[in-house]
Scaffold this motif. Structure first.
Motif: not given
Length: 387
Positions: A257, A260-266, A270, A301, A303
């Motif tokens: 998981r 997906q947080h990384y790709l979200d920019g969290a 980004v 996903d 992306r």
């Protein structure tokens, strides 16, 4: 960050030509004037990539040994059947960029240098590598398993009998942009948004100690002839070998998981494309143990794209109690459980064009079959024309 930017001195100023020129010359080098049985056999293998493509791959090598220095010893001897099989597989795939998992790491990189030398002997010159210190076997100095004993394999940030036990390495024919590489090995599990570390998994005093990565999570830009591509690399813990608290299952879920947080920019800025996420997730979308929703969400996903690489010879029958497509399985484990599972992935970003892909799965009783219980997963990407 403890980067590993070394290059072989003899290759430091060489420029690797594009695929069309490279593969033919590599085959000639392998076959010219050699009497080694291994190289003679490899000369019979044709390259399986097409011209003007970038081949990326992930390979769970199973090369980890029972103690420090043992893999280096076996590499130096030159007659280990498993290592010979590994070289066969790598020579057949001939990837431009490859993530190797379950590979022992040492502080001086002697083992990795010896492995790269073995690959150079068969025409695979990986002049660039990334292998900083990782969590595999790294002592946490805490009693992470709660048995009131310190310094055990279970007390490492990632299970390991010694520092570097079952680590990973990224090899590339093309330069790595180490200035912008990111190593998330020290990222705490508790710092992941919505982390499944609550409850009985770890007491509060250990949540400030336990890292998320059992090996590592890396973001490494590579400068290829067609333009830059960023490799997102990881090796997640198996979601087994625990109790009702499901600590490993929860951690496996969160290691996957993370991306997906990384790709979200969290977790930082980004990431722009193109990129490719690859490694050993140790989780099948439908079969075996684990929290399947983690890998299913990653595969769906938008992306990313899932080329669904398939085995390169006859598909095996579906295992008992399994519902997934057996041609997609990447690991050959004991029947009936866990059986063959899809646990290794190469997922290019959606802006890349996939030309071809596959899983190199050795025929039974072949030399290459002694290499690993996993197949090598490869994907060919077309050189972009608008970059």
């Amino acid at each position: 960050m403890g980067l590993y930017p070394r290059q072989h001195d003899h290759a430091r100023h060489r420029h690797v030509p594009r695929r069309r020129a490279y593969r033919g010359k590599a085959a000639a080098r392998l076959c010219a004037g050699t009497t080694r049985g291994l190289i003679a056999a490899l000369c019979l293998m044709g390259g399986i990539a097409q011209a003007d493509t970038l081949r990326i791959a992930t390979y769970h090598t199973d090369l980890s040994r029972d103690g420090p220095g043992l893999l280096l010893r076996d590499l130096q001897r030159g007659d280990d059947p498993q290592i010979i099989g590994f070289v066969h597989i790598m020579a057949k795939a001939s990837p431009d960029i490859v993530l190797l998992t379950d590979l022992d790491h040492d502080a001086g990189h002697l083992t990795l240098d010896a492995l790269r030398a073995a690959l150079t002997d068969v025409g695979l010159d990986y002049s660039h590598a990334y292998a900083p210190p990782q969590n595999a076997g790294l002592d946490s100095s805490a009693d992470l398993d709660g048995d009131r004993r310190l310094g055990e394999a279970e007390d490492s940030h990632g299970f390991g009998r010694f520092t570097g036990d079952g680590a990973m390495a990224l090899l590339s024919r093309y330069p790595l942009n180490l200035e912008h590489a990111q190593d998330f090995s020290s990222f705490l599990w508790a710092d992941l948004p919505d982390a499944l570390i609550t409850g009985a998994v770890l007491p509060p005093e250990l949540r400030d100690v336990q890292r998320l990565s059992s090996a590592a999570h890396w973001v490494v830009p590579v400068e290829t002839p067609g333009g830059p591509i960023t490799i997102l690399a990881f090796h997640a813990t198996p979601p087994v070998f625990d109790g009702p608290e499901d600590r490993n299952g929860r951690r496996n879920h969160d290691e996957i998981r993370f991306w997906q947080h990384y790709l979200d920019g969290a977790i930082g800025p980004v990431l722009p494309g193109p990129y490719a996420l690859m490694g050993t997730a140790n989780l099948d979308p439908v079969d075996g143990e684990g929290r399947h929703e983690a890998i299913m969400e990653l595969l769906s996903d938008p992306r990313l794209q899932d080329p669904e690489p398939r085995r390169d010879h006859a598909d095996p029958p579906q295992g008992p109690g399994q519902s997934g497509d057996p041609a997609l399985d990447t690991a050959n484990w004991d029947e009936p459980a866990p059986g063959d599972l899809r646990v290794d992935y190469v997922l290019p970003s959606a802006d890349l064009t996939v030309r071809d892909n596959g899983i190199i799965w050795p025929e039974p009783e072949s030399v290459a079959a002694q290499a690993s219980r996993h197949g090598l997963v490869w994907v060919d990407l077309v050189w972009p024309t608008d970059r």
